[in-house]
Every structure is written in structure tokens, then in C-alpha cells.
Design a protein around this motif. Structure first.
Motif, mmCIF file in Angstrom:
data_model
loop_
_atom_site.group_PDB
_atom_site.id
_atom_site.type_symbol
_atom_site.label_atom_id
_atom_site.label_comp_id
_atom_site.label_asym_id
_atom_site.label_seq_id
_atom_site.Cartn_x
_atom_site.Cartn_y
_atom_site.Cartn_z
ATOM 1 N N ALA A 114 0.773 -1.181 0.004
ATOM 2 C CA ALA A 114 -0.028 -0.016 -0.061
ATOM 3 C C ALA A 114 0.974 1.372 0.088
ATOM 4 O O ALA A 114 0.678 2.079 -0.566
ATOM 5 N N GLU A 115 1.980 1.342 0.730
ATOM 6 C CA GLU A 115 2.557 2.278 0.830
ATOM 7 C C GLU A 115 3.526 2.692 -0.451
ATOM 8 O O GLU A 115 3.474 3.736 -0.941
ATOM 9 N N ILE A 116 4.132 1.577 -1.004
ATOM 10 C CA ILE A 116 4.918 1.803 -2.152
ATOM 11 C C ILE A 116 3.967 2.034 -3.413
ATOM 12 O O ILE A 116 4.536 3.104 -4.231
ATOM 13 N N GLU A 117 2.746 1.655 -3.529
ATOM 14 C CA GLU A 117 2.130 1.705 -4.638
ATOM 15 C C GLU A 117 1.569 3.282 -4.462
ATOM 16 O O GLU A 117 1.292 3.896 -5.507
ATOM 17 N N SER A 118 1.462 3.612 -3.225
ATOM 18 C CA SER A 118 0.726 5.163 -3.067
ATOM 19 C C SER A 118 1.712 5.924 -3.557
ATOM 20 O O SER A 118 1.498 7.009 -4.195
ATOM 21 N N LEU A 119 3.166 5.746 -2.998
ATOM 22 C CA LEU A 119 4.288 6.828 -3.540
ATOM 23 C C LEU A 119 4.300 6.641 -5.248
ATOM 24 O O LEU A 119 4.785 7.652 -5.703
ATOM 25 N N ILE A 120 4.211 5.426 -5.781
ATOM 26 C CA ILE A 120 4.560 5.300 -7.266
ATOM 27 C C ILE A 120 3.301 6.389 -8.012
ATOM 28 O O ILE A 120 3.846 6.941 -8.637
ATOM 29 N N SER A 121 2.137 6.178 -7.111
ATOM 30 C CA SER A 121 0.921 6.914 -7.913
ATOM 31 C C SER A 121 1.226 8.502 -7.698
ATOM 32 O O SER A 121 0.971 9.305 -8.417
ATOM 33 N N LEU A 122 1.804 8.949 -6.606
ATOM 34 C CA LEU A 122 2.146 10.110 -5.835
ATOM 35 C C LEU A 122 2.994 10.987 -6.870
ATOM 36 O O LEU A 122 2.973 12.313 -7.508
ATOM 37 N N PHE A 123 4.035 10.075 -7.011
ATOM 38 C CA PHE A 123 5.462 10.610 -7.955
ATOM 39 C C PHE A 123 5.281 10.471 -9.264
ATOM 40 O O PHE A 123 6.106 10.739 -10.202
ATOM 41 N N LYS A 124 4.099 9.456 -9.781
ATOM 42 C CA LYS A 124 4.165 9.129 -11.162
ATOM 43 C C LYS A 124 5.233 8.416 -11.574
ATOM 44 O O LYS A 124 6.011 8.623 -12.629
ATOM 45 N N ILE A 125 5.767 7.366 -10.740
ATOM 46 C CA ILE A 125 7.144 6.670 -11.040
ATOM 47 C C ILE A 125 6.580 5.371 -11.796
ATOM 48 O O ILE A 125 5.756 4.873 -11.655
ATOM 49 N N GLU A 126 7.684 5.429 -12.659
ATOM 50 C CA GLU A 126 7.389 4.018 -13.556
ATOM 51 C C GLU A 126 8.340 2.602 -12.858
ATOM 52 O O GLU A 126 9.469 2.938 -12.845
ATOM 53 N N MET A 127 7.584 1.910 -12.451
ATOM 54 C CA MET A 127 8.265 0.800 -11.690
ATOM 55 C C MET A 127 7.674 -0.678 -12.351
ATOM 56 O O MET A 127 6.383 -0.740 -12.584
ATOM 57 N N ARG A 128 8.389 -1.547 -12.619
ATOM 58 C CA ARG A 128 7.977 -2.868 -13.053
ATOM 59 C C ARG A 128 8.278 -4.013 -11.919
ATOM 60 O O ARG A 128 9.572 -3.994 -11.607
ATOM 61 N N TYR A 129 7.612 -5.156 -11.699
ATOM 62 C CA TYR A 129 7.843 -6.079 -10.634
ATOM 63 C C TYR A 129 8.517 -7.133 -11.379
ATOM 64 O O TYR A 129 7.971 -7.730 -12.598
ATOM 65 N N ALA A 130 9.888 -7.469 -11.139
ATOM 66 C CA ALA A 130 10.541 -8.720 -11.727
ATOM 67 C C ALA A 130 9.758 -9.965 -11.248
ATOM 68 O O ALA A 130 9.851 -10.791 -11.956
#
Length: 467
Positions: free
Chosen positions: A22-38
Motif C-alpha cells: 500500500a505504501e509503495i504503490e501510493s508513492l508510485i502514484s504520487l510521484f508518477k514513478i514507472e516501476m515494474r515487478y520482476a
């Protein structure tokens, strides 16, 4: 131009595991970060992910309180021998980082198994083939390399060899040091239910708090959640019905403190952390009554409503029929209070959030329940609020609380501001029923033990007298 995706290791602190995603996905959404799970995150203290930009990796890590650090992954194998073979083949790729004018250090970390410092140094010496040219500097070097051995989460019986080994360049460290800065042990003003800094910061991250936001905690208490939100740049409001708490007049919570200092208050906490410029106000207010104008909107509402266990749940009212206050006594009248049940609190909170949050704004709150009665359908809900996250913190064998994160998707219509069909479990009532049952069982067990001991004593005495 195609994006250059690189693999990174996100290394987490092994606590509050249920709130990581929940925390990581919230921050990804907040900062519009592109991240992929390996690979899909499990219970291990690490994730292997991919970022298209190292700046994104740093931004995510330096804002997270769950993350310990982020490592650009140079090698990942299931044995140390395979890792060294792999790294030897890639030495030329790492050459740009090994500058003779740059300092370095190599950290060795093991998870799930303890090693002495000498054993760790021996492991470090196995990397002598790396073409490192600079000088060693243990504090704040230019280049920090990290070697990690993972032995699983069963520390009582770890395997002889690690399950996974990792090696790479440390990119950034998480925000763990902020928890020490905001520690309740050194905070000016606290109460019996002050939220610890880590959970407060987690809630602020899940609320996507950013610089310039306006945040409300309608059950503010001693203001721990306001401190966390202000630390991330938000302007903060709070309200509470407890006059004595907001004025620092309640009994001190610290063991050896006999009375509170004159200046204990939420504002004093803000001043302590140089956040007073983010403090808007704290209001003595009954949340069950209408106070805010309809046009008032908040970027987020972050709160921990009282459960009626350690703190009472009250609202203004009286059980007397046709009660009125004469005009001559009105100026000195102190309103009576009645119980404000948990179902009513959460019903009002959900409706208030649907009305006063901005579109895309978030409500982050704790919800108490009995673990055996947990059912997601029984959680608070509203047509205008989408439940995004629902993590559990276990409190005891029978009780827990869920950290709920809602996001407002649309404005409510008139009928949705007075929903009587929101069915919410009364945790307090059932909690005291179970506690009374437990007390009764304990009394019966103690009585049975006394009876058994008396019978043993009587038998032994008779046996002695018979001789």
C-alpha cells in the motif's frame, strides 16, 4: 528512444509487512514513478523490481519508511559460487564506477542468520577480484557496494547455506532515520494513544501527502498524525471534542511525570520539529455536529478514531427529554456528553469524507475489529469512495485493526449524504463482552485450581495422620 530499464533490489525492514504494498504503490502514484515487478512480492524482506530511471528509484526510496535501502542489482544468484562467477564475467561493465579519485566501502549483510564481524570480513575478502581503485571510507563514501545473504525468515533454524545472494551498488536509503527524530520518547506533548512515528508516516504516505496539501485529522488527540503530514509539507488542521487534551490538562502519560508542563500542546510539538509554519489550527469540535462549510475541501483526511477502550467515545447531547438551557446560564453552560458509538463515528466519517475530500483525495483511517469476525463486506463503505488498501495490525489473539485507504472518485448526490443503511460492526460492545467472558473463565479456572490444590493438601494431610 527506448527506455533503459535496470533491475533494482528494494530491501525492506521486516516489520508492518502488511502495509508495504500500500505504501509503495501510493508513492508510485504520487510521484508518477514507472516501476515494474520482476516477480510478485511475497513475505520476503526484498522485492526485485525494474526502474527506467535511477532518479525514480531514489525518489521512491527516500520517501518510504518501509524501505531500508535500494540497490542497483549487479548480481543475484542462489549460491555464492554462482554469484562470484557471474560478477567476474561482468567486471568490465562496472569499471566506470571504480574511479581512483572516489572513495568506497562494501557492506555485508545477512538476513535470518547471525555472523560475527570477522566472518563478515571474510565474506567481504572474497570480492578481492573487483577492480576497485579508490580508498576505503566507511562513513559517507562516494560508492557503497552491498552484499546480502538471505537465509529465510525462520531465524530459529536457518539453513547452512543462503537461499539467495545479492550484490550491487547502493542507490539510496529509506526514511528510517525520521522515526528517531519524531520519537515519542523525546516529543514534547503525548497522550495515552499517541500514534508511533512509523505508523503515522506510513499513513501520511498512503494518503499521498505532498507539499502544500491541506490535511485534516478530526480525532486529533495529541496530534501525531499532524506531525507526520506536516513533515511531508502539508498544512494541517485538527479537531477533537476533548478540551482537556487539546489544552494539555490531562494526566501525564509518562511514568515519572507528575504534572504536565504549561506549554504542552500540539503547537509545541510543531515548534519542536520546526513545523509551526505548517500548523493552521486545532479546534475543540464535536465531529457529530456540522461545522465546516459545504465548500470546504481537504486533500486528505488522516485519522485514528477512538474505540472507547483507552479513550472514551463521546459527543454532545443529553438523555433528558426536552432539555433546555436558560439564557442567563447559557454563557457559562458546559454541554453534557453522551456515548458516540463506533458505528456512528465511522458512518459520520465516511459521509464527511465523501463530502469534504477533493476528487482524488484520500481518507486513511484505522478500523478496529475482532479477528474472527473479519469480513471485507463489513468494512465502512460509500458509493463515492473506493477502497484501495486494507492492511492488518494484530493487537491480540482476538483483536486487530485494519488500516483502510479510500480514494474519492466523484462528488456525492444529496441522497448519499445521509445513508442510514451503512452497517458497521460495534467493536466496543463485542470487545467488552469477550473480555467479560475471558474474566469469568479466568475466575472459574482459578477457583478450580484452588479447589484442586486444597484437595491435594487434604489428601496429603490425611495420609500423614493415617501413618
Amino acid at each position: 528512444m527506448a527506455k533503459q530499464w535496470k533491475k533494482y533490489l528494494l530491501w525492506f525492514a521486516q516489520e508492518h509487512i502488511d502495509f508495504r504494498i500500500a505504501e509503495i504503490e501510493s508513492l508510485i502514484s504520487l510521484f508518477k514513478i514507472e516501476m515494474r515487478y520482476a516477480h510478485k512480492p511475497q513475505l520476503e524482506p526484498y522485492w526485485i523490481v525494474e526502474f527506467s530511471s535511477e532518479g525514480d528509484a531514489k525518489l521512491l526510496t527516500t520517501r518510504s519508511v518501509s524501505l531500508r535501502n535500494c540497490v542497483e542489482l549487479w548480481g543475484h544468484e542462489t549460491s555464492t559460487a554462482a554469484l562470484h562467477t557471474n560478477l567476474r564475467e561482468k567486471c568490465e561493465m562496472f569499471a566506470p564506477y571504480f574511479n581512483p579519485n572516489k572513495t568506497f566501502k562494501i557492506e555485508v549483510e545477512t538476513f535470518g542468520r547471525h555472523f560475527t564481524q570477522k566472518e563478515k570480513v571474510d565474506k567481504l575478502e572474497t570480492f578481492d577480484y573487483l577492480p576497485i581503485k579508490g580508498n576505503v571510507k566507511l562513513t559517507d563514501p562516494d560508492l557503497c557496494l552491498q552484499y546480502i545473504e538471505y537465509y529465510g525468515t525462520r531465524a530459529s533454524c536457518p539453513p547452512l547455506l543462503p537461499y539467495e545472494v545479492f550484490f550491487g551498488r547502493c542507490v539510496a536509503y529509506g526514511l528510517r532515520q525520521l522515526m528517531k527524530k519524531l520519537s515519542l520518547k523525546t516529543r514534547k506533548f503525548i497522550g495515552n494513544t499517541s500514534m508511533d512515528p512509523q505508523l503515522s508516516l506510513l499513513m501520511a504516505n498512503q494518503a499521498k501527502v505532498k507539499n502544500g496539501d491541506i490535511i485534516l485529522d478530526p480525532f486529533v488527540g495529541s496530534g501525531s498524525l499532524l506531525v507526520a503530514a506536516a513533515e511531508f509539507g502539508a498544512y494541517v488542521y485538527g479537531s477533537d471534542i476533548d478540551y482537556l487534551m487539546l489544552h494539555g490538562k490531562t494526566k501525564p502519560s509518562r511514568i515519572r511525570q507528575e504534572k504536565r508542563a504549561k506549554d504542552e500542546s500540539i503547537r509545541a510539538n510543531m515548534k519542536q520539529y520546526n513545523l509551526e509554519h505548517k500548523y493552521l489550527d486545532v479546534l475543540i469540535h464535536d465531529f457529530a455536529t456540522i461545522f465546516w462549510k459545504d465548500c470546504m475541501e481537504f486533500d486528505a483526511i488522516i485519522t485514528d478514531p477512538p474505540y472507547g477502550i483507552r479513550e472514551s467515545t463521546e459527543k454532545i447531547g443529553t438523555e433528558k427529554d426536552s432539555f433546555t438551557v436558560s439564557e442567563e446560564h447559557l454563557s457559562t453552560h458546559y454541554p453534557a456528553k453522551i456515548e458516540y458509538g463506533i458505528p456512528s463515528i465511522y458512518r459520520d466519517l465516511i459521509i464527511f469524507s465523501a463530502k469534504h475530500l477533493k476528487i482524488g483525495g484520500r481518507l486513511v483511517c484505522w478500523f478496529p475489529l475482532l479477528r474472527e469476525d473479519y469480513n471485507e463486506k463489513a468494512l465502512p463503505s460509500h458509493p463515492c469512495l473506493k477502497l484501495l488498501a486494507n492492511g492488518e495490525q494484530v493487537l491480540s489473539k482476538v483483536t486487530s485493526r485494519r488500516l483502510l485507504t479510500f480514494e474519492k472518485t466523484r462528488h456525492p448526490v444529496k441522497e448519499e449524504l445521509n445513508l442510514d443503511n451503512i452497517a458497521i460492526q460495534d467493536f466496543r460492545e463485542k470487545y467488552f463482552e469477550i473480555r467479560e467472558e475471558t474474566r469469568k473463565e479466568r475466575r472459574l479456572k482459578e477457583a478450580a485450581t484452588r479447589k484442586e490444590n486444597w484437595e491435594k493438601y487434604a489428601r496429603s494431610k490425611n495420609s500423614v495422620e493415617g501413618r
